[in-house]
Design a protein around this motif. Structure first.
Motif, PDB file in Angstrom:
ATOM      1  N   GLN A  71     -38.515 -11.801 -25.337  1.00  0.00           N
ATOM      2  CA  GLN A  71     -37.817 -12.219 -26.555  1.00  0.00           C
ATOM      3  C   GLN A  71     -38.624 -11.872 -27.800  1.00  0.00           C
ATOM      4  OE1 GLN A  71     -37.228 -16.203 -25.201  1.00  0.00           O
ATOM      5  NE2 GLN A  71     -35.003 -15.994 -25.162  1.00  0.00           N
ATOM      6  N   VAL A  72     -39.943 -12.117 -27.709  1.00  0.00           N
ATOM      7  CA  VAL A  72     -40.811 -11.795 -28.841  1.00  0.00           C
ATOM      8  C   VAL A  72     -40.797 -10.295 -29.096  1.00  0.00           C
ATOM      9  CG1 VAL A  72     -43.206 -11.742 -29.639  1.00  0.00           C
ATOM     10  CG2 VAL A  72     -42.300 -13.789 -28.528  1.00  0.00           C
ATOM     11  N   PHE A  73     -40.902  -9.545 -28.007  1.00  0.00           N
ATOM     12  CA  PHE A  73     -40.890  -8.087 -28.102  1.00  0.00           C
ATOM     13  C   PHE A  73     -39.592  -7.613 -28.752  1.00  0.00           C
ATOM     14  CE2 PHE A  73     -39.779  -3.982 -26.127  1.00  0.00           C
ATOM     15  CZ  PHE A  73     -40.867  -3.235 -26.529  1.00  0.00           C
ATOM     16  N   TRP A  74     -38.492  -8.088 -28.238  1.00  0.00           N
ATOM     17  CA  TRP A  74     -37.163  -7.678 -28.691  1.00  0.00           C
ATOM     18  C   TRP A  74     -36.976  -8.027 -30.174  1.00  0.00           C
ATOM     19  CZ3 TRP A  74     -33.803  -4.320 -28.115  1.00  0.00           C
ATOM     20  CH2 TRP A  74     -32.460  -4.491 -28.444  1.00  0.00           C
ATOM     21  N   GLN A  75     -37.440  -9.242 -30.541  1.00  0.00           N
ATOM     22  CA  GLN A  75     -37.302  -9.663 -31.932  1.00  0.00           C
ATOM     23  C   GLN A  75     -37.996  -8.676 -32.866  1.00  0.00           C
ATOM     24  OE1 GLN A  75     -39.201 -13.435 -32.944  1.00  0.00           O
ATOM     25  NE2 GLN A  75     -39.526 -12.511 -34.965  1.00  0.00           N
ATOM     26  N   HIS A  76     -39.171  -8.215 -32.455  1.00  0.00           N
ATOM     27  CA  HIS A  76     -39.910  -7.304 -33.329  1.00  0.00           C
ATOM     28  C   HIS A  76     -39.322  -5.905 -33.321  1.00  0.00           C
ATOM     29  CE1 HIS A  76     -42.783 -10.622 -33.190  1.00  0.00           C
ATOM     30  NE2 HIS A  76     -43.149 -10.166 -34.380  1.00  0.00           N
ATOM     31  N   VAL A  77     -38.802  -5.485 -32.160  1.00  0.00           N
ATOM     32  CA  VAL A  77     -38.149  -4.171 -32.115  1.00  0.00           C
ATOM     33  C   VAL A  77     -36.942  -4.173 -33.054  1.00  0.00           C
ATOM     34  CG1 VAL A  77     -36.808  -2.614 -30.663  1.00  0.00           C
ATOM     35  CG2 VAL A  77     -38.967  -3.510 -29.838  1.00  0.00           C
ATOM     36  N   VAL A  78     -36.192  -5.270 -33.027  1.00  0.00           N
ATOM     37  CA  VAL A  78     -35.018  -5.363 -33.921  1.00  0.00           C
ATOM     38  C   VAL A  78     -35.464  -5.222 -35.371  1.00  0.00           C
ATOM     39  CG1 VAL A  78     -33.268  -6.945 -34.819  1.00  0.00           C
ATOM     40  CG2 VAL A  78     -33.559  -6.684 -32.359  1.00  0.00           C
ATOM     41  N   GLU A  79     -36.586  -5.860 -35.698  1.00  0.00           N
ATOM     42  CA  GLU A  79     -37.078  -5.772 -37.075  1.00  0.00           C
ATOM     43  C   GLU A  79     -37.419  -4.317 -37.427  1.00  0.00           C
ATOM     44  OE1 GLU A  79     -39.936  -8.785 -37.997  1.00  0.00           O
ATOM     45  OE2 GLU A  79     -40.664  -7.645 -39.721  1.00  0.00           O
ATOM     46  N   CYS A  80     -38.057  -3.615 -36.478  1.00  0.00           N
ATOM     47  CA  CYS A  80     -38.405  -2.208 -36.730  1.00  0.00           C
ATOM     48  C   CYS A  80     -37.151  -1.370 -36.915  1.00  0.00           C
ATOM     49  CB  CYS A  80     -39.212  -1.635 -35.563  1.00  0.00           C
ATOM     50  SG  CYS A  80     -40.748  -2.493 -35.311  1.00  0.00           S
ATOM     51  N   GLU A  81     -36.136  -1.642 -36.080  1.00  0.00           N
ATOM     52  CA  GLU A  81     -34.910  -0.866 -36.179  1.00  0.00           C
ATOM     53  C   GLU A  81     -34.198  -1.128 -37.502  1.00  0.00           C
ATOM     54  OE1 GLU A  81     -33.976   1.606 -34.793  1.00  0.00           O
ATOM     55  OE2 GLU A  81     -35.169   1.659 -32.986  1.00  0.00           O
ATOM     56  N   LEU A  82     -34.322  -2.380 -38.005  1.00  0.00           N
ATOM     57  CA  LEU A  82     -33.752  -2.677 -39.327  1.00  0.00           C
ATOM     58  C   LEU A  82     -34.386  -1.750 -40.361  1.00  0.00           C
ATOM     59  CD1 LEU A  82     -33.492  -6.552 -39.711  1.00  0.00           C
ATOM     60  CD2 LEU A  82     -31.671  -4.864 -39.955  1.00  0.00           C
ATOM     61  N   VAL A  83     -35.724  -1.657 -40.294  1.00  0.00           N
ATOM     62  CA  VAL A  83     -36.431  -0.766 -41.214  1.00  0.00           C
ATOM     63  C   VAL A  83     -35.935   0.666 -41.029  1.00  0.00           C
ATOM     64  CG1 VAL A  83     -38.677   0.230 -41.767  1.00  0.00           C
ATOM     65  CG2 VAL A  83     -38.479  -2.214 -41.340  1.00  0.00           C
ATOM     66  N   GLY A  84     -35.788   1.066 -39.743  1.00  0.00           N
ATOM     67  CA  GLY A  84     -35.339   2.424 -39.440  1.00  0.00           C
ATOM     68  C   GLY A  84     -33.967   2.700 -40.026  1.00  0.00           C
ATOM     69  N   ILE A  85     -33.050   1.761 -39.870  1.00  0.00           N
ATOM     70  CA  ILE A  85     -31.677   1.988 -40.331  1.00  0.00           C
ATOM     71  C   ILE A  85     -31.617   2.022 -41.862  1.00  0.00           C
ATOM     72  CG2 ILE A  85     -29.393   0.929 -40.485  1.00  0.00           C
ATOM     73  CD1 ILE A  85     -29.859  -0.047 -37.590  1.00  0.00           C
ATOM     74  N   ILE A  86     -32.285   1.048 -42.497  1.00  0.00           N
ATOM     75  CA  ILE A  86     -32.251   1.025 -43.967  1.00  0.00           C
ATOM     76  C   ILE A  86     -32.919   2.284 -44.522  1.00  0.00           C
ATOM     77  CG2 ILE A  86     -32.981  -0.218 -46.046  1.00  0.00           C
ATOM     78  CD1 ILE A  86     -32.971  -2.783 -44.301  1.00  0.00           C
ATOM     79  N   GLY A  87     -34.127   2.584 -43.979  1.00  0.00           N
ATOM     80  CA  GLY A  87     -34.839   3.776 -44.440  1.00  0.00           C
ATOM     81  C   GLY A  87     -34.047   5.040 -44.152  1.00  0.00           C
ATOM     82  N   GLY A  88     -33.421   5.092 -42.970  1.00  0.00           N
ATOM     83  CA  GLY A  88     -32.643   6.263 -42.586  1.00  0.00           C
ATOM     84  C   GLY A  88     -31.463   6.464 -43.520  1.00  0.00           C
ATOM     85  N   ALA A  89     -30.780   5.348 -43.877  1.00  0.00           N
ATOM     86  CA  ALA A  89     -29.624   5.454 -44.774  1.00  0.00           C
ATOM     87  C   ALA A  89     -30.063   6.000 -46.129  1.00  0.00           C
ATOM     88  CB  ALA A  89     -28.962   4.089 -44.936  1.00  0.00           C
ATOM     89  N   ILE A  90     -31.190   5.469 -46.638  1.00  0.00           N
ATOM     90  CA  ILE A  90     -31.693   5.962 -47.929  1.00  0.00           C
ATOM     91  C   ILE A  90     -32.080   7.427 -47.807  1.00  0.00           C
ATOM     92  CG2 ILE A  90     -33.519   5.706 -49.657  1.00  0.00           C
ATOM     93  CD1 ILE A  90     -33.555   2.705 -48.962  1.00  0.00           C
ATOM     94  N   GLY A  91     -32.759   7.757 -46.699  1.00  0.00           N
ATOM     95  CA  GLY A  91     -33.187   9.141 -46.471  1.00  0.00           C
ATOM     96  C   GLY A  91     -32.001  10.091 -46.406  1.00  0.00           C
ATOM     97  N   LEU A  92     -30.915   9.632 -45.775  1.00  0.00           N
ATOM     98  CA  LEU A  92     -29.718  10.464 -45.643  1.00  0.00           C
ATOM     99  C   LEU A  92     -29.140  10.762 -47.027  1.00  0.00           C
ATOM    100  CD1 LEU A  92     -27.809  11.763 -43.617  1.00  0.00           C
ATOM    101  CD2 LEU A  92     -26.537   9.624 -43.536  1.00  0.00           C
ATOM    102  N   VAL A  93     -29.029   9.710 -47.839  1.00  0.00           N
ATOM    103  CA  VAL A  93     -28.497   9.894 -49.195  1.00  0.00           C
ATOM    104  C   VAL A  93     -29.412  10.839 -49.980  1.00  0.00           C
ATOM    105  CG1 VAL A  93     -28.009   8.725 -51.380  1.00  0.00           C
ATOM    106  CG2 VAL A  93     -27.364   7.649 -49.219  1.00  0.00           C
ATOM    107  N   LEU A  94     -30.733  10.624 -49.842  1.00  0.00           N
ATOM    108  CA  LEU A  94     -31.690  11.496 -50.541  1.00  0.00           C
ATOM    109  C   LEU A  94     -31.529  12.945 -50.101  1.00  0.00           C
ATOM    110  CD1 LEU A  94     -35.034   9.479 -50.559  1.00  0.00           C
ATOM    111  CD2 LEU A  94     -33.588  10.060 -52.504  1.00  0.00           C
ATOM    112  N   SER A  95     -31.310  13.143 -48.786  1.00  0.00           N
ATOM    113  CA  SER A  95     -31.239  14.525 -48.295  1.00  0.00           C
ATOM    114  C   SER A  95     -29.966  15.203 -48.782  1.00  0.00           C
ATOM    115  CB  SER A  95     -31.344  14.570 -46.776  1.00  0.00           C
ATOM    116  OG  SER A  95     -30.185  14.044 -46.196  1.00  0.00           O
ATOM    117  N   ILE A  96     -28.880  14.427 -48.947  1.00  0.00           N
ATOM    118  CA  ILE A  96     -27.658  15.019 -49.517  1.00  0.00           C
ATOM    119  C   ILE A  96     -27.958  15.512 -50.928  1.00  0.00           C
ATOM    120  CG2 ILE A  96     -25.316  14.514 -50.329  1.00  0.00           C
ATOM    121  CD1 ILE A  96     -25.090  12.570 -47.919  1.00  0.00           C
ATOM    122  N   GLY A  97     -28.678  14.665 -51.683  1.00  0.00           N
ATOM    123  CA  GLY A  97     -29.075  15.066 -53.035  1.00  0.00           C
ATOM    124  C   GLY A  97     -29.972  16.294 -53.016  1.00  0.00           C
TER     125      GLY A  97
END
Lengths: 400, 242, 438
Positions: free
Chosen positions: C355-381
């Motif tokens: 559970q502890v492991f999973w909780q932290h992986v979810v947190e990392c994936e949140l960072v990944g998704i938010i960062g990825g979305a910003i990166g995607l918009v940046l790359s379109i620009g």
């Protein structure tokens, strides 16, 4: 600085240091290879055409009127164009030719030359009018074309040509080639060399960018005519504005386009420019990111070791000792990273060279990269190291 | 050895001033073993920090080993800590990444001693605390008592004139505590001055003299004074400060 | 539980906004740079006709000078195109289900003066199979029929741009336009959705957009047309007549055949080989027998459609993403280990390691998704910026659905890879260890 205990202590934070080491290694590999790519692009862009590029304009006139089937009609219009363009204020010279500097192509043919065993490929263009004047080109030997070089009968071939000095050297060495003969592959229409261009370069496939043969004659037909115009310095804009109006007055049954050689050149090198800009951006962002990474990871290390730093201070370490401790630690990590980075640099370069046509990595570039990243690591370590040095020794007496 | 006169130390935050030491005066002669007692928040730790040059103070004079140390630079203070003072902390404060040998080595390195000299000092110190065989162990591989003995060895190797001990037995069970106290006794017997902060009466009685601290002052037990009602806020703050 | 993990993750990320911004910036920059350069490469490498391109074959024959290879430095080189007469011979075969010889011609269009002045157009001269072979969609009408090829009829197919320029848009099927000195009837208008990044059926002359007008190839001898693109030759024509030009060794025609089965492919190879061997008897093809019949992907790589620098940059950009991920590992490690007391309390309260492991992986994936979305918009620009820097009339630069998917995938992988180790480290913390000290 006592390196032994620092290294032994570092073994217990392997992950953190391994991260920085790999980060620095890959960064060095990317930065040096990116700089190498930039240098290769710049090398290509450094080539000069041998012409007064900045002041040359071009104009094309493509006819749609049915009268342009008639050879004499075309002849009259082109001669009229040349006279009219020459009369535009600010125009130094004009020629009707199929040649456009920096086009990255053109026309070429297979030829034979007197005293040269093989057939060879060279660019070949016709020209009427003041070609040398329109290009701002200099002759190394011989003379320019005269109006007499163009036969009156359009079915008759011209007897003379002007070649580039590089082609002359390829065929006959350093000797003065005036009077020697170049023929087409079948051996017909021998053409005597009357002039040699001091410098000529127009990018072309098959590596014949340095080889050209100009012949006097009608470089135009029913499909249209093309002009190179050289203006007085600074007059390029006004000449460009006047060109279409002038040509319409000569004959309106045509569609015109006007441009400048600097535009053509910019377009030809747009890919190089793009690579240079993109790679520069990648380098800057990457070095910045690596610095941030070192800064972040070292900061966290300092935060984690506050108690330890306080203890060291209590045991008599000066602020300078603490500063030196972190800088030494960073120096070791950066050096290992850079060492691996040198290997990675050559590995990546080897891969890129084997896969693609990139150039080999010069050693001095790696040296510059190493120094740059070494300084980068130092700068990024200073803020957290200063924070570490300012930890109060009284921390040592706190229990938690 | 140690002479403090009218030392004053105030911790300031935005809203509250906490008088951690108020007119604090103390004299410790060379070769003495003194224990300092007092309740939480009385100023013991602040006294120790000031005495050990870990912290500065606002006013008063402090003569250490015949030298006025009231107005020293940070580097000079580091130098004195390194050469003249040895610390034994409640929580041992060994550096977890370094093995026993390297831990004892730390202050010697800062003193800039030669390799042979350091090696000899470390081996002798570890021998004195009976841990020669554990030189290559990491702190995490030792018991609490052993860790504290390493800390003592770290002090001995530096051969200081003054040892400041902060609850040296606080994190140890009674058997191990006794071992450490015996060790300190022996060190004192060889002429080193020891000042020990503790709130364990059993430990305190092992010292030749007990000093009591209350509200940042040394209390004269012979002529007890009625302590003024303590300011609750200041007491609360002081306890958080240690 | 999953939503609970996301909530804890968001809370944790908000607790240290500067660190969170660093984490997200690291992913965003990595995704931006890698997506941009991979997209750039993808534009060249993407299969223009998925599922079909490997059934389309391009033919090259070595009819060059016996004394000298096409590229004198490379004896294995052969011309990029074939001669008119060889194309005619290949078209005699009934093995391909569809086939077309083709080249580019230039003409002048004379629209109604009310619509505009005369203008030059590039015309693809081809056979009616062209449209079905290359899956070209029509908005109005269709390609011409076999009869129009046979006759040949004066008909054309135009794209949306040309429809606009010639007729001002609308359904122009049945209308006529004057090209040079003849009138041509529009039989089809290509759909607006047909926007290939570049002219995928012709690699002679760089990566440029498709032509706007298509016309029956058989009008070539009627109008005595010449190619408006490259034409390579080594042998002088017998005389200056157009007929001699068509019979000459000049290479200026491209030829594509659709060969859906291996049997047909082999049969066609045999057919072409027999033809060339037979021609050798007539004194042509004097160089060693060399025939290249390559599928569309093979042909694209033979013509080196992807510029080497674009390849290099895409490799470099992936390494760039790795550096960003390494950064992320370091920062996450620090962030998670600073949380040891909290985690040990959770562990003491009964959270399992997983559970502890999973909780932290979810947190990392949140960072990944938010960062990825910003990166995607940046790359379109960034891609738009690059599009502005590239000259007109070359490739069309942009992100397609596939690249958006790749970008999201990359950011998830980066988040996961960067988070695995720190999450594992934090989940191995013993539950009671820290409670004792507190």
């Amino acid at each position: 600085m006592p390196i032994g205990p620092i290294v032994r202590a570092m073994k217990h934070n392997r992950t953190r240091f391994a991260l920085i080491i790999f980060e620095i290694a890959i960064t060095l590999a990317i930065v040096t290879n990116a700089v190498n790519m930039i240098l290769a692009q710049r090398e290509q862009m450094k080539k000069t055409s041998g012409f007064d590029d900045d002041n040359i304009l071009w104009a094309s006139a493509v006819p749609f009127a049915p009268e342009f089937k008639e050879q004499s009609y075309i002849e009259n219009v082109v001669m009229g164009d040349l006279r009219a363009i020459r009369a535009i204020p600010g125009v130094k010279a004009v020629a009707a030719t199929g040649f456009l500097p920096w086009q990255g192509g053109g026309s070429s043919g297979t030829m034979k030359a007197e005293g040269y065993p093989d057939k060879f490929q060279a660019q070949t263009y016709g020209a009427r009018g003041d070609l040398l004047g329109a290009l701002g080109a200099k002759l190394k030997y011989g003379r320019a074309f005269t109006e007499n070089d163009t036969p009156v009968d359009p079915n008759e071939s011209t007897k003379v040509c002007i070649i580039s000095s590089k082609l002359s050297e390829k065929l006959w060495g350093k000797a003065n080639p005036i009077g020697r003969v170049i023929t087409s592959t079948e051996g017909q229409t021998p053409r005597t060399v009357v002039g040699v261009l001091d410098e000529f370069y127009n990018p072309y496939s098959w590596n014949i960018g340095d080889y050209v043969r100009f012949t006097p004659g009608r470089a135009y037909d029913g499909t249209g005519s093309f002009y190179l115009i050289r203006s007085e310095p600074g007059a390029s804009k006004s000449v460009a504005d006047a060109l279409e109006k002038t040509l319409v007055k000569v004959n309106a049954g045509r569609v015109f386009r006007v441009g400048t050689v600097p535009q053509v050149k910019e377009r030809y090198f747009s890919g190089n420019t793009l690579v240079i800009r993109a790679m520069t951006a990648v380098i800057v962002v990457l070095v910045f990111i690596t610095a941030l990474g070192i800064l972040g990871i070292t900061s966290l290390a300092v935060a984690e070791r506050t108690k330890q730093i306080g203890t060291r201070r209590a045991l008599g370490a000066t602020k300078g000792d603490i500063l030196k401790h972190f800088l030494t630690e960073n120096w070791i990590v950066t050096s290992i990273g850079l060492f691996l980075g040198i290997i990675a640099t050559y590995a990546l370069n080897f891969f890129l060279v084997s896969q693609l046509t990139d150039t080999k990595m010069p050693w001095y570039l790696v040296g510059v990269g190493v120094v740059l990243l070494w300084l980068n690591g130092l700068v990024a370590t200073i803020p957290p190291a200063l924070r570490a040095a300012s930890v109060s020794p009284a921390i040592a007496t706190r229990t938690v | 050895m140690l002479e403090m006169k009218n030392i004053k130390k105030v911790y300031r935050t935005d809203t509250i001033q906490t008088h951690a030491l108020e007119d604090f005066s103390l004299l410790v002669e060379s070769g003495e073993f003194v224990s300092v007692m007092g309740p939480s928040g009385s100023g013991k730790t602040t006294f120790l920090n000031v005495a050990g040059l870990l912290d500065t103070f606002d006013s008063g004079t402090y003569i250490l080993d015949g030298k006025d140390v009231s107005k020293l630079s940070d580097s000079e203070m580091s130098r004195i800590r390194n050469r003249a003072i040895g610390f034994v902390f409640q929580s041992f404060n060994l550096i977890p990444d370094l093995n026993v040998f390297d831990n004892v080595d730390v202050p010697l390195r800062y003193r800039g001693l030669g390799a042979a000299d350091r090696k000899q000092r470390i081996e002798r110190a570890l021998d004195l605390v009976g841990l020669s065989s554990r030189a290559k162990h990491l702190p995490s591989q030792l018991s609490g008592g052993q860790q504290q003995r390493v800390a003592v060895a770290r002090v001995l190797a530096g051969d200081p004139k003054l040892i400041l001990a902060d609850e040296p037995t606080g994190n140890l069970d009674s058997l191990m505590a006794r071992e450490i106290m015996d060790l300190l006794d022996r060190i004192n017997a060889s002429g080193t001055t020891i000042v020990m902060v503790t709130h364990s009466p059993e430990c305190a009685v092992r010292a030749q003299r007990q000093i009591h601290v209350l509200d940042g002052r040394v209390v004269d037990l012979e002529t007890p004074r009625i302590s003024l009602a303590r300011n609750e806020v200041s007491a609360g703050m002081a306890s958080t400060l240690g | 539980m999953f939503l609970y993990n996301i909530r804890i993750g968001i809370k944790s990320l908000r607790r240290n906004p500067i660190l969170t911004a660093l984490l997200i910036a690291a992913i965003a920059l990595g995704i931006c740079v890698s997506t941009t350069f991979i997209a750039l490469r993808h534009i060249y490498e993407a299969d223009p006709l998925p599922g079909k391109s490997d059934k389309l074959f391009y033919v090259r024959l070595d009819n060059w000078d016996p004394a000298r290879a096409y590229n004198a430095d490379d004896p294995k080189s052969l011309p990029n195109m074939i001669t008119y007469r060889d194309m005619r011979a290949l078209m005699q075969s009934n093995i391909p289900t569809r086939q077309s010889g083709m080249y580019v011609a230039g003409m002048f269009a004379h629209p109604d003066p009310k619509i505009g002045r005369p203008f030059g157009v590039r015309i693809r001269m081809c056979f009616n199979d062209f449209f079905t072979m290359f899956n070209i969609p029509f908005q109005y009408g269709s390609g011409w029929d076999k009869a129009a090829d046979a006759k040949p009829e004066q008909v054309i197919v135009i794209n949306q741009d040309q429809n606009q320029k010639m007729f001002g848009g609308g359904n122009s099927v049945g209308r006529t336009i004057r090209l040079d000195d003849r009138d041509y009837k529009v039989v089809g208008v290509i759909g607006a959705e047909w926007k290939p990044a570049f002219r995928f059926y012709d690699y002679n002359g760089g990566t440029v957009p498709p032509e706007g007008v298509f016309m029956p190839f058989n009008l070539t001898p009627v109008l005595q047309l010449n190619t408006a693109a490259n034409s390579d030759g080594w042998k002088n024509q017998a005389d200056n007549t157009y007929e001699s030009f068509l019979q000459s060794e000049q290479t200026w025609i491209e030829y594509w055949a659709e060969l859906p089965t291996p049997e047909k492919q082999q049969a066609f190879r045999d057919y072409v080989t027999n033809y060339v061997v037979d021609q050798k008897k007539h004194g042509r093809f004097e160089r060693p027998l060399h025939i290249e019949i390559t599928s569309m992907p093979q042909t694209m790589s033979a013509f080196q459609i992807v510029p080497p620098t674009v390849k290099s940059m895409s490799i470099v950009s992936l390494l760039f993403l790795i550096v960003c991920s390494l950064n992320l590992v370091g920062l996450l490690l620090g962030k998670f280990l600073a949380r040891v007391p909290e985690v040990s309390v959770r562990r003491a309260l009964g959270a399992s390691k997983f559970q502890v492991f999973w909780q932290h992986v979810v947190e990392c994936e949140l960072v990944g998704i938010i960062g990825g979305a910003i990166g995607l918009v940046l790359s379109i620009g960034t891609l738009q910026l690059i599009a502005k820097m590239t000259p007109q009339n070359t490739i069309t630069i942009g992100l397609d659905g596939e690249m958006v998917f790749v970008s999201i995938f990359l950011s998830l992988v980066a988040g996961l890879l960067a988070g695995l180790y720190p999450s594992w480290r934090v989940c191995t913390i013993a539950p009671a260890m820290q409670l004792k000290v507190q």
